[in-house]
Structure formats: C-alpha cells, structure tokens
Motif scaffolding. Sequence first.
Motif, PDB file in Angstrom:
ATOM      1  N   GLY A  70       0.812  -1.203   0.000  1.00  0.00           N
ATOM      2  CA  GLY A  70       0.000   0.000   0.000  1.00  0.00           C
ATOM      3  C   GLY A  70       0.850   1.259   0.000  1.00  0.00           C
ATOM      4  N   THR A  71       0.151   2.401   0.068  1.00  0.00           N
ATOM      5  CA  THR A  71       0.819   3.697   0.047  1.00  0.00           C
ATOM      6  C   THR A  71       0.474   4.465   1.320  1.00  0.00           C
ATOM      7  N   VAL A  72       1.516   4.914   1.992  1.00  0.00           N
ATOM      8  CA  VAL A  72       1.312   5.746   3.182  1.00  0.00           C
ATOM      9  C   VAL A  72       1.762   7.154   2.831  1.00  0.00           C
ATOM     10  N   SER A  73       0.886   8.142   3.009  1.00  0.00           N
ATOM     11  CA  SER A  73       1.311   9.530   2.839  1.00  0.00           C
ATOM     12  C   SER A  73       1.122  10.224   4.173  1.00  0.00           C
ATOM     13  N   PHE A  74       2.050  11.093   4.516  1.00  0.00           N
ATOM     14  CA  PHE A  74       1.918  11.760   5.819  1.00  0.00           C
ATOM     15  C   PHE A  74       2.496  13.167   5.795  1.00  0.00           C
ATOM     16  N   LEU A  75       1.977  13.965   6.706  1.00  0.00           N
ATOM     17  CA  LEU A  75       2.420  15.342   6.868  1.00  0.00           C
ATOM     18  C   LEU A  75       3.340  15.366   8.084  1.00  0.00           C
ATOM     19  N   PRO A  76       4.660  15.445   7.886  1.00  0.00           N
ATOM     20  CA  PRO A  76       5.563  15.379   9.035  1.00  0.00           C
ATOM     21  C   PRO A  76       5.390  16.604   9.936  1.00  0.00           C
ATOM     22  N   VAL A  80       4.098  12.708  12.989  1.00  0.00           N
ATOM     23  CA  VAL A  80       3.268  13.323  11.944  1.00  0.00           C
ATOM     24  C   VAL A  80       2.025  14.002  12.535  1.00  0.00           C
ATOM     25  N   ARG A  81       1.451  14.899  11.730  1.00  0.00           N
ATOM     26  CA  ARG A  81       0.195  15.559  12.132  1.00  0.00           C
ATOM     27  C   ARG A  81      -1.013  14.924  11.439  1.00  0.00           C
ATOM     28  N   ARG A  82      -0.801  14.422  10.239  1.00  0.00           N
ATOM     29  CA  ARG A  82      -1.870  13.744   9.502  1.00  0.00           C
ATOM     30  C   ARG A  82      -1.247  12.613   8.704  1.00  0.00           C
ATOM     31  N   PHE A  83      -2.015  11.593   8.405  1.00  0.00           N
ATOM     32  CA  PHE A  83      -1.535  10.604   7.441  1.00  0.00           C
ATOM     33  C   PHE A  83      -2.705   9.921   6.742  1.00  0.00           C
ATOM     34  N   ILE A 114      -7.801   4.807   4.861  1.00  0.00           N
ATOM     35  CA  ILE A 114      -8.249   5.789   5.861  1.00  0.00           C
ATOM     36  C   ILE A 114      -7.399   7.055   5.798  1.00  0.00           C
ATOM     37  N   GLU A 115      -7.980   8.105   6.368  1.00  0.00           N
ATOM     38  CA  GLU A 115      -7.266   9.365   6.535  1.00  0.00           C
ATOM     39  C   GLU A 115      -7.343   9.727   8.010  1.00  0.00           C
ATOM     40  N   VAL A 116      -6.191  10.087   8.581  1.00  0.00           N
ATOM     41  CA  VAL A 116      -6.127  10.309  10.030  1.00  0.00           C
ATOM     42  C   VAL A 116      -5.565  11.700  10.327  1.00  0.00           C
ATOM     43  N   GLY A 117      -6.192  12.405  11.242  1.00  0.00           N
ATOM     44  CA  GLY A 117      -5.684  13.712  11.669  1.00  0.00           C
ATOM     45  C   GLY A 117      -5.631  13.761  13.188  1.00  0.00           C
ATOM     46  N   VAL A 118      -4.618  14.445  13.731  1.00  0.00           N
ATOM     47  CA  VAL A 118      -4.493  14.519  15.188  1.00  0.00           C
ATOM     48  C   VAL A 118      -5.136  15.814  15.683  1.00  0.00           C
ATOM     49  N   HIS A 119      -5.976  15.697  16.701  1.00  0.00           N
ATOM     50  CA  HIS A 119      -6.602  16.867  17.314  1.00  0.00           C
ATOM     51  C   HIS A 119      -5.944  17.070  18.665  1.00  0.00           C
ATOM     52  N   CYS A 120      -5.171  18.155  18.736  1.00  0.00           N
ATOM     53  CA  CYS A 120      -4.338  18.394  19.923  1.00  0.00           C
ATOM     54  C   CYS A 120      -5.217  18.676  21.150  1.00  0.00           C
ATOM     55  N   GLN A 121      -5.012  17.902  22.214  1.00  0.00           N
ATOM     56  CA  GLN A 121      -5.628  18.145  23.522  1.00  0.00           C
ATOM     57  C   GLN A 121      -7.149  18.251  23.457  1.00  0.00           C
ATOM     58  N   LEU A 122      -7.749  17.315  22.752  1.00  0.00           N
ATOM     59  CA  LEU A 122      -9.208  17.351  22.579  1.00  0.00           C
ATOM     60  C   LEU A 122      -9.946  16.913  23.849  1.00  0.00           C
ATOM     61  N   ILE A 123      -9.313  16.028  24.614  1.00  0.00           N
ATOM     62  CA  ILE A 123      -9.974  15.549  25.837  1.00  0.00           C
ATOM     63  C   ILE A 123      -9.050  15.742  27.036  1.00  0.00           C
ATOM     64  N   LYS A 124      -9.658  15.573  28.232  1.00  0.00           N
ATOM     65  CA  LYS A 124      -8.853  15.665  29.461  1.00  0.00           C
ATOM     66  C   LYS A 124      -9.133  14.453  30.329  1.00  0.00           C
ATOM     67  N   LEU A 125      -8.085  13.961  30.973  1.00  0.00           N
ATOM     68  CA  LEU A 125      -8.226  12.800  31.863  1.00  0.00           C
ATOM     69  C   LEU A 125      -7.978  13.215  33.314  1.00  0.00           C
ATOM     70  N   PHE A 126      -8.526  12.423  34.232  1.00  0.00           N
ATOM     71  CA  PHE A 126      -8.246  12.639  35.656  1.00  0.00           C
ATOM     72  C   PHE A 126      -6.914  11.979  36.025  1.00  0.00           C
ATOM     73  N   VAL A 127      -5.841  12.405  35.377  1.00  0.00           N
ATOM     74  CA  VAL A 127      -4.510  11.886  35.715  1.00  0.00           C
ATOM     75  C   VAL A 127      -3.536  13.062  35.619  1.00  0.00           C
ATOM     76  N   ARG A 128      -2.255  12.836  35.953  1.00  0.00           N
ATOM     77  CA  ARG A 128      -1.294  13.930  35.844  1.00  0.00           C
ATOM     78  C   ARG A 128      -0.109  13.555  34.949  1.00  0.00           C
ATOM     79  N   GLY A 129      -0.183  12.380  34.303  1.00  0.00           N
ATOM     80  CA  GLY A 129       0.980  11.869  33.583  1.00  0.00           C
ATOM     81  C   GLY A 129       1.826  11.075  34.568  1.00  0.00           C
ATOM     82  N   ILE A 130       2.761  10.317  34.035  1.00  0.00           N
ATOM     83  CA  ILE A 130       3.585   9.462  34.892  1.00  0.00           C
ATOM     84  C   ILE A 130       4.543  10.335  35.705  1.00  0.00           C
ATOM     85  N   GLU A 131       4.519  10.140  37.029  1.00  0.00           N
ATOM     86  CA  GLU A 131       5.420  10.925  37.880  1.00  0.00           C
ATOM     87  C   GLU A 131       6.818  10.331  37.803  1.00  0.00           C
ATOM     88  N   GLU A 132       7.818  11.215  37.824  1.00  0.00           N
ATOM     89  CA  GLU A 132       9.207  10.735  37.831  1.00  0.00           C
ATOM     90  C   GLU A 132       9.444   9.986  39.128  1.00  0.00           C
TER      91      GLU A 132
END
Length: 600
Positions: free
Chosen positions: A381-387, A512-515, A569-587
């Motif tokens: 197949g063919t993959v095209s992407f927007l770096p 990538v931002r889209r592919f 398919i065509e895929v696009g990333v939506h930055c920070q569309l949702i929020k979770l009740f977490v803080r990310g992995i603590e060091e």
Amino acid sequence: MEKQPRLLASQLLLKNSLFEVSLNRVLLTWKEIATKKKRVSGGIHHPFKVAGPRSAAAALAWIASLCRVNWMAHNLASEFFFMSWLTFFITSHGTSHGVSVSEILAVRELDVDCGTKDDGRWQKMPQKSTEAYPYAFTVSYVERAWQHRWRCSDVTFHCLEGALCQQWVQTIREQLTALTSRPKHLLVYINPYGGKQQGERIYEQKVAPLFTLASISTHVIVTEHANHARDHLRTEAELKKYDGVVCVGGDGMFSEMVHGLVSRTQRDNGVDQNSPEEKLVPCTLRIGIIPAGSTDCICYATVGINDPVTSALHIIVGDAQPMDVCSVHHNNTFLRYSVSLLGYGFYGDMLADSERKRWMGPARYDFSGFKTFLTHHYYEGTVSFLPATDILGTPRDKTRCRAGCFICQHNGQLYSEDAPEICETDPDVSDSEYKGGWRVIRGKFLAINAASMSCACPRSPKGLSPAAHLADGTTDLILVRKCSRFNFLRHLLRHTSKYDQFDMTFVEVHRVRRFRFTPRYCQSDSELDLRENGKRLFSQICRDHPACSCSPAYSSWNCDGEILPHAAIEVGVHCQLIKLFVRGIEEQPVFEDLPSPCVV
Ligand SMILES: CCCCCCCCCCCCC/C=C/[C@@H](O)[C@H](COP(=O)(O)O)NC(=O)CCCCCCCCCCCCCCC
Ligand SMILES: Nc1ncnc2c1ncn2[C@@H]1O[C@H](COP(=O)(O)OP(=O)(O)O)[C@@H](O)[C@H]1O
Ligand SMILES: [Ca+2]
C-alpha cells in the motif's frame, strides 16, 4: 539549614497548644510497611521500616509503641504554613513527614470512646491516648508506594480540647473545599464483561469506598450491551450535573466514553465530524479510567501502573491531563476516534483473530499474537503523511512524556533548530516522494502503526513508541516493512527490553500531524465487497495450496481495540481534545528502567 524552621515551629507549637499524636496506620497498609525497606516512596521516610513484627496484631502494638508522634504546627491564624503543607514530626526518630494539602483526601472527627466507622473500618484508640487526649481527628492522605502506586493512608491526631479539635477539622475542610479542581459528582459506567469480568467487584470493593470517603457522589451505570455508555453519553446523560465521567473497564470502554463525549460536544457546538479538516471543539468534562480491561494501555501510559486504587485517588485529587485524539475518516465519512494505537497488518490481524477468542480473557492477545506472528502476512500500500517539522523532539530521542511535560504544556508548538527541513529529494528513501509538504511512501508492510501516545502497557512497559507525547498534537507513525520472521521477532522483542525497536533497517518512524493509507488494490466504493471477496478468494487459494506464502490484499485497522470497516483511511491529530483525571507518569528516583533480559 532545612531543619531549622521545623525546630522553630515545634517550639512555637509547644508554647501554644496542639496535639500529641499517635500515628495510627491502618492494618491495610501493613503488608507494605513490612516491605518498605526495599521501596522509595517519594521522600517519605518512616521509622518502622527496618524491622517489623511478624503478625498483624503485634504490628499494631509495635506501631503504637514506636510512633509517638508530635503534631507540630503553628497557630491556625498562621495560614502560610497551612496553605500547602501539613507537616508532622515523628519524634522517636526525629524524621518528618509532610503532606501536601492537595493530596489530603478527607478529614473526619473521631469519637474517641467508640472509634469511628466513617470509612467502613473501625479505629480504636489506644487506651492511654484516650484518657490523656479525649479528642481526635483523622486525616486521610495520598501516600506514594511502589512503582507509581498511590495508597490512602491515615494519620490520627489526639488533643485535649474539643474546640481546638473542631477548629482543625474545620480549617482542613475549608482548605479542601478551596480546591476547585476536585470533582464532587461523577457519572460512572462499569463494563461488567471487560478484562477478567471483575469490573463491578473492583468498583464496589476498591473504588466506591474511596469516593465515599472523599464525599464524592456518584451515579453508577452498569452497561448492558456494547456502546451503551457511548450512546448514553451522546444523547441522554445530563452532563451538567457532573464534574466528570468515569469508566471501569479497558481501552474499549474508554473509547466508548471518548466517542460519546466528543460527539456530544461537536453536536452541541454545530461541528460536522464528517469533515476531516474540521477543527473539533475540546471536551470540558474530564474522564477517569478505573482499569479493569485486557490491555489498559491508556491508564498505564498516563499513570504508570494499572491499579484501580491509584486511579481512583488521581480522580479524587482532581488531576487533569489533556490528551490528543486522532480522527479517522474514509472518503469524507467519519469512522472513529483513536487515542492509543491505530494498527494495520500485525495488530489488525491479531485483533481480528482475538475477537473470536474473547472467552480467553486478556490471554487472547498473546494467543492471537503468536498465531499472527506465525502467519507473517505483509500488505502492500501507500502511506502519505504530513511530518510535524515545527516541533522539538523526535520519536527516537531519549526524552519521555512525564507529569508536567514541557513539550505538552506548549501543545507541541516548539520550534527546534535541529528540525529537519523538508527537502524535495531524500537520497535515503528511494521509494518515497514529497508532494506539497506531504511525504509519500509505497511498499510492502508487515505493520503500519500510529501511536499518539507511548502505548506503554504491562506487556511492553516502554510502549510502542516510548518517546511519544500525550498532548503534543502529533502521532508517531511506525512503518515495519516486509522482513524475515526472525527479524520481525527481534523487533517485537525489543518492545520488552531497553533496546531501540526502531534501530532496524526495515523499521522507520515519523512524527506526523496527519496521514493517509491506501492499500494497493482498490479503493472504490465497493471496497468492502472486494475485501470480502478477496479474503474468500485468498483463503480458498491458500487452502488449496498450503505451501503458498502469498498474503491477502487487505488487513484491518485495529483502532484502540476495535476493527475498522475500511482499509483506506485518513487520520488527523486533534491536539488536547480531551482531558483525563490523571497527571501523567510521575518521575521516580528508582525502578525507572527495567532490566532487559537480552538483546537479539
Ligand atoms: C515476543 C513478545 C512481543 C511483545 C510485543 C508487545 C508489544 C505490545 C504493544 C502493545 C500496544 C498496545 C496498544 C493498545 C491497544 C489497545 O487499545 C487494544 C485494546 O485494549 P483493551 O482490550 O484493553 O480494550 N489492545 C490491543 O490491541 C492488544 C494489543 C496487545 C498486543 C499483544 C501482542 C503480543 C504479541 C505476541 C507475539 C508473540 C510472538 C512470539 C514468537 C515466539
Ligand atoms: N455490557 C456489555 N456487554 C457487552 N459488551 C460490552 C458491554 N459494555 C461494554 N462492552 C464492550 O466491550 C468491549 C470491551 O470492553 P473493554 O472494557 O475495553 O474490555 P477489554 O479490555 O477486555 O477489551 C468494548 O468494545 C465495549 O464496547
Ligand atoms: Ca501525541
């Protein structure tokens, strides 16, 4: 230097009033105490870590005798100290223990004569303390335990005057009320069939008592069928009544929540989800995940551990972590959202096979993974992407997305001087080309994976793309080209060791931002028919010629554990569309890198 203010504070306190304290650790945590010597718990040091009595009863007596603790704070008017920390000193060993107010879960007064049963377990005061100090209150707080686990710990303070005791309780409550990020009302969905089918039990036994302790009211719905939670959220749920939604289940259940909330938000704001270019409106309600599924990679990659108590405590303290969401379209028609893995080829085939083996529980993935590994199909197949060229960092650098991640705080919008310029000719890649900023790669692939977060999970603690970010608006596109079974096994095994799974000639990774992906044969409106016919044709041919090593024309996309109905398919990333009740992995200071068994 550091000890001086504490010393002064203690003198001040002794002059005023305040408490003599017995540290009243609950039985529940005894097992941890006994093994604490091996653990590092966020700088909190306990005097009873070196040796311990054998039985639980002996442990309580031992703790009571050992932990004569003086509660030292200055007078209540001195808010400075109270604003962020409660600090108490364990005088027998001179160590101190500080608890951030933001990590206090609850405070409750104790009836010293008959104990309290606020949280379902009785706490009896030692006789001596009861006589000398007839008033007491208990503070429940977060304690960091082994490998990112959080636990609820209690400390009980005794005092002479009832008024003073009430004043402390009142003040702590006021401090807690001032924490506006904490949820008070939650809508909870439980998938009773996720993972090992323990969702209801996990919620009732481990999570509900903590929500009660923290005075969080809940409306609980046990789902009756697939997409029950999604449809309820999208149409019926009175979302205004809640400060957040919680799912008890796996990544599939979380995906239902995302679809319900995102679709509802777009509908309420008049946004058309079918347009791939449309900017989506972020959801305001946070989502909590109580892990009770098979992979639970979203929980693991955002908390650092799949542990229901830890996740419940992150919800209670009101953590918030934004996350990227990928939208998946086919021919300008919306298909699905994805938060973790979009995988074609290996992960798609593995999932399609595993769905027929749900009865095996989480082990179905290992079984089907092994089977899919042996079939060793590749797809053309063919993959095209927007770096994503305007960002700092690459999928191969050593930085990791952790709590308070600098890159995510800037929405991934950091300019890197080292960022590669897009050039029209790339001598390294003979079968790729650039078209208007898009890069196009044709080939035969064993796997095409897009990881918009690390996808760390117990099977692979560093994940599919260890350097991916939760909220930078990009996804890491991993292309695994056709190679030998042995090489593919080496690649898979590296997901479980410290060695770089991308450092192989047949693997490439791009942020990538889209592919887009188009399988070689097709794509027309009758693609689905073709796919079905194609599959039948190939399976027939392969049955007739068992030695045939041909690959079917199409695989399926694994979209967060759901099969997509289209290969193109065509895929696009939506930055920070949702929020979770977490803080990310603590060091954590130790145990960060798992020892690797071997490198192949
Ligand atoms: C030889 C060992 C190779 C181990 C390779 C491990 C790679 C693991 C990467 C996992 C990425 C997970 C991304 C998350 C996907 C989830 O959204 C999604 C749904 O989760 P849910 O069921 O909780 O709702 N889960 C999944 O799609 C399952 C992913 C699990 C992948 C397991 C793959 C096992 C492969 C075993 C190959 C064995 C070859 C052995 C040859 C001797
Ligand atoms: N009551 C239910 N009966 C059957 N399926 C359900 C129910 N509730 C949710 N589901 C579906 O079950 C699937 C798997 O759920 P999930 O919680 O992710 O478990 P697992 O991690 O084991 O796959 C999801 O696709 C979800 O839509
Ligand atoms: Ca991302």
